[in-house]
Design an enzyme around this catalytic site. Sequence first.
Site, short mmCIF file in Angstrom:
data_model
loop_
_atom_site.label_atom_id
_atom_site.label_comp_id
_atom_site.label_asym_id
_atom_site.label_seq_id
_atom_site.Cartn_x
_atom_site.Cartn_y
_atom_site.Cartn_z
N THR A 33 0.86 -1.32 0.22
CA THR A 33 0.14 0.02 0.17
C THR A 33 0.89 1.23 0.11
OG1 THR A 33 -1.90 1.13 1.16
CG2 THR A 33 -0.11 0.08 2.52
N ASN A 34 0.29 2.39 0.47
CA ASN A 34 1.10 3.57 0.38
C ASN A 34 0.68 4.61 1.39
OD1 ASN A 34 -0.92 5.47 -0.82
ND2 ASN A 34 -0.83 4.12 -2.43
N LEU A 35 1.38 5.37 1.58
CA LEU A 35 1.15 6.28 2.95
C LEU A 35 -0.14 7.59 2.61
CD1 LEU A 35 4.61 7.03 4.04
CD2 LEU A 35 2.94 5.53 5.14
N SER A 36 -0.84 7.38 1.64
CA SER A 36 -1.90 8.31 1.37
C SER A 36 -2.91 8.23 2.74
CB SER A 36 -2.58 8.09 0.12
OG SER A 36 -3.84 8.75 0.02
N ALA A 100 -4.58 7.64 -4.24
CA ALA A 100 -3.32 7.09 -4.67
C ALA A 100 -3.45 5.61 -5.00
CB ALA A 100 -2.34 7.68 -3.46
#
Length: 228
Positions: A33-36, A100
């Site tokens: 995943t990502n930090l959005s 994102a």
Amino acid sequence: LEAFFAPKQLVGEHVLVTAGPTFEAIDPVRGITNLSSGKMGFAIARAARAAGAEVVLVAGPVHQPTPRGVRRIDVVSAQDMLAAVQQEAEAATVFVATAAVADWRPARSATQKIKKDGSGEVPSLGFVENPDILASVARSARARDGQLYCVGFAAESEDLLAHARAKRERKGVPLLVGNIGPATFGRDDNALLLVDADGHRELPRASKQALAQQLVAEIATRLRHTRS
Ligand code: CTP
Ligand code: CA
């Protein structure tokens, strides 16, 4: 109060917003995943609702309260997000893609937890590209006919204006909004660069909620032009 005093610039509009990251499973207990944080998308959903629109918010895994009066659909992966967006886009008149979306997902997601086998060998993950949700909506007949106004976002680490212009063309959207650094993920403030066919303008650093209200006003102005 905010909702009471906001100018009702989007009455009669159906606004669809994507927000947050997506999560792409590796196995039942792991993924990428990502930090959005979803803050910008949630702020836009709130501002659009305050401006009188009907709002549907398709959210990846985030920890944000659902804005009052907004219909929220929670999704996990990019493929789930695409399915929800394609369904909701049929009734939408505005689509704002702030999510994102993970660019790639593991080529295979294991049905059981991947175990160490004791040999010290590591699993190798192959990836496949995820569908481009914004580009697929922007290519739809309703978007090309001007019945669905599409807005993209872009987070770039360098050369924002050039990348934002190129991304606007590539995605086929009338308005592309760039996040002006430093990295915006998780912050409560931001600064935005609006790029459209006429050129570009900056919305100076402010809270994401204040920027969302300004962006809603910018979108409303452009809708009036495309409708007249
Ligand atoms: N987007 C999308 N689906 C994807 C990737 C991106 O809908 N699979 C949308 C984002 O929500 C955003 C816009 O496209 O509105 C631009 O996303 P960005 O990640 O900046 O662009 P990419 O096309 O993925 O290019 P890159 O990450 O390589 O810069
Ligand atoms: Ca991307």
